[in-house]
Design a protein around this motif. Structure first.
Motif, short mmCIF file in Angstrom:
data_model
loop_
_atom_site.label_atom_id
_atom_site.label_comp_id
_atom_site.label_asym_id
_atom_site.label_seq_id
_atom_site.Cartn_x
_atom_site.Cartn_y
_atom_site.Cartn_z
N ASN A 128 0.82 -1.21 0.00
CA ASN A 128 0.00 0.00 0.00
C ASN A 128 0.85 1.26 0.00
O ASN A 128 0.51 2.26 -0.63
CB ASN A 128 -0.94 0.00 1.21
N PHE A 129 1.98 1.21 0.72
CA PHE A 129 2.84 2.38 0.83
C PHE A 129 4.30 1.97 0.63
O PHE A 129 4.69 0.84 0.92
CB PHE A 129 2.69 3.05 2.20
N VAL A 130 5.10 2.91 0.11
CA VAL A 130 6.52 2.67 -0.10
C VAL A 130 7.29 3.76 0.64
O VAL A 130 7.13 4.95 0.34
CB VAL A 130 6.88 2.71 -1.60
N LYS A 131 8.13 3.37 1.60
CA LYS A 131 8.96 4.31 2.32
C LYS A 131 10.36 4.33 1.72
O LYS A 131 10.84 3.32 1.21
CB LYS A 131 9.02 3.95 3.80
N ASN A 132 11.01 5.48 1.78
CA ASN A 132 12.35 5.65 1.21
C ASN A 132 12.37 5.19 -0.25
O ASN A 132 13.15 4.33 -0.65
CB ASN A 132 13.39 4.88 2.03
N PHE A 133 11.48 5.78 -1.02
CA PHE A 133 11.29 5.40 -2.43
C PHE A 133 12.57 5.61 -3.24
O PHE A 133 13.23 6.63 -3.14
CB PHE A 133 10.16 6.25 -3.04
N GLU A 134 12.94 4.60 -4.03
CA GLU A 134 14.10 4.71 -4.91
C GLU A 134 13.80 4.02 -6.21
O GLU A 134 13.23 2.92 -6.24
CB GLU A 134 15.34 4.09 -4.27
N TYR A 135 14.16 4.67 -7.30
CA TYR A 135 13.97 4.06 -8.61
C TYR A 135 15.28 4.11 -9.39
O TYR A 135 15.66 5.14 -9.93
CB TYR A 135 12.87 4.77 -9.42
N GLY A 136 16.00 3.00 -9.38
CA GLY A 136 17.17 2.83 -10.21
C GLY A 136 18.26 3.88 -10.02
O GLY A 136 19.03 4.15 -10.93
N GLY A 137 18.33 4.48 -8.84
CA GLY A 137 19.32 5.51 -8.61
C GLY A 137 19.00 6.83 -9.27
O GLY A 137 19.72 7.81 -9.13
N VAL A 138 17.87 6.89 -9.99
CA VAL A 138 17.45 8.12 -10.67
C VAL A 138 16.61 8.97 -9.73
O VAL A 138 16.75 10.18 -9.65
CB VAL A 138 16.67 7.79 -11.95
N ILE A 139 15.68 8.31 -9.02
CA ILE A 139 14.81 9.00 -8.08
C ILE A 139 15.06 8.43 -6.69
O ILE A 139 15.01 7.22 -6.49
CB ILE A 139 13.32 8.81 -8.45
#
Length: 255
Positions: free
Chosen positions: A149-160
Motif C-alpha cells: 500500500n505504501f513505499v517508504k524511502n522510495f528509490e527508482y534505479g538511482g534516478v529517483i
C-alpha cells in the motif's frame, strides 16, 4: 540511424506501446459515444505528452461528437508544457487544462494542489474533486509501483531517491478510483509477465525496476485497493505486452 530507428520501432515494447495507446483510444471513444452526458470530464494521470489523449479527442471531433473536458495531471513541468503546446497546435486548448501535482502522495489525489500562477500569487489552493470525472486514465504508471500500500524511502534505479512515503499500486488505485464519478470508468494498464521479450526489456533496456504482472496478480492488486462495487474488464492486445483494465465504478459508490 534509419536502420536502428526501424529496429527500435518494431521491437515488442514499441509495438506494445502503440497497441496500448490504440486500445485506450478505442475504449475511451466508446465510453464517450455511449454516454448520455453531453459534456464529459476526463482526467489523465501521469499524462506525459498526452499524445493518445489528443488522438482520442481528435477522433471524437472528426466524428462530430462533443469532446470531453480534459484535465492533464503530471509532476513534470516540461511534459505539461509540451502537452499544452500540442493542445494549442491542435486547436484543443479550450478543452484542455493542465495541473502539476505529485499523484503518488499517499493521502490521495484530492489533497490540496496549486493550479496556476494566479492561484499561486493569491495563495489559493484547490482540489481534484471526488466522484467527478467520467473517465480517469492512468495507463502507464502501475508497473512502476509495488504491491504494498505504501513505499517508504522510495528509490527508482538511482534516478529517483526520496525519504518521503509514496503510494504503492493498491493505494494509487484507490486514490484514482476516488476521483472517478459513480458509474464512470477508471482505465489502467500494466505490462504482462508473459511479455514475449521481457528479458530484453528488463535487462537490455534496463527497465529492471518495473513490475510486470499477470492478470491474476493485477486482479489481486485491484482487490487489495478495496474498490467497492467495482466491475473489471480485462483487455489484452494480440502482441501480449500490456493488459488494460477497465474498472467501472459502482453507480452507488459515493463518499
Amino acid at each position: 540511424t534509419p536502420k536502428m530507428r526501424e529496429w527500435l520501432r518494431n521491437v515488442h515494447d514499441a509495438i506494445g506501446l502503440r497497441s496500448r495507446a490504440e486500445l485506450m483510444i478505442q475504449l475511451i471513444t466508446k465510453e464517450v459515444l455511449n454516454s448520455s452526458d453531453n459534456q464529459q470530464r476526463w482526467a489523465s494521470l501521469a499524462c506525459g505528452a498526452a499524445q493518445p489523449v489528443y488522438d482520442a479527442m481528435t477522433r471524437l471531433s472528426e466524428a462530430g461528437n462533443v469532446i470531453p473536458e480534459v484535465t492533464l495531471v503530471d509532476h513534470d513541468t516540461e511534459a505539461l508544457a509540451l502537452a499544452a503546446k500540442t493542445a494549442k497546435e491542435k486547436g484543443l486548448s479550450q478543452q484542455v487544462h493542465t495541473q502539476k501535482m505529485n499523484i503518488l502522495k499517499p493521502e490521495g489525489l484530492t489533497a490540496p494542489i496549486l493550479v496556476d500562477k494566479v492561484a499561486q500569487s493569491l495563495g489559493k489552493r484547490v482540489k481534484l474533486p471526488s466522484d467527478s470525472f467520467d473517465i480517469v486514465d492512468a495507463v502507464g504508471i502501475l508497473e512502476y509501483l509495488g504491491n504494498d500500500n505504501f513505499v517508504k524511502n522510495f528509490e527508482y534505479g538511482g534516478v529517483i531517491k526520496s525519504k518521503r512515503t509514496f503510494a504503492g499500486a493498491p493505494t494509487f488505485l484507490k486514490n484514482a478510483y476516488e476521483i472517478t464519478k459513480p458509474g464512470g470508468l477508471l482505465l489502467v494498464g500494466n505490462m504482462l509477465d508473459t511479455h514475449p521479450q521481457l528479458g530484453f526489456t528488463l535487462n537490455t533496456l534496463q527497465w529492471s525496476h518495473i513490475q510486470p504482472r499477470s492478470i491474476g496478480e493485477m486482479v489481486g492488486v485491484i482487490d487489495s485497493a478495496g474498490l467497492n462495487g467495482a466491475e473489471v474488464e480485462v483487455h489484452c492486445p494480440d502482441d501480449g505486452v500490456y493488459a488494460l483494465y477497465a474498472i467501472r465504478k459502482s453507480p452507488k459508490d459515493v463518499h
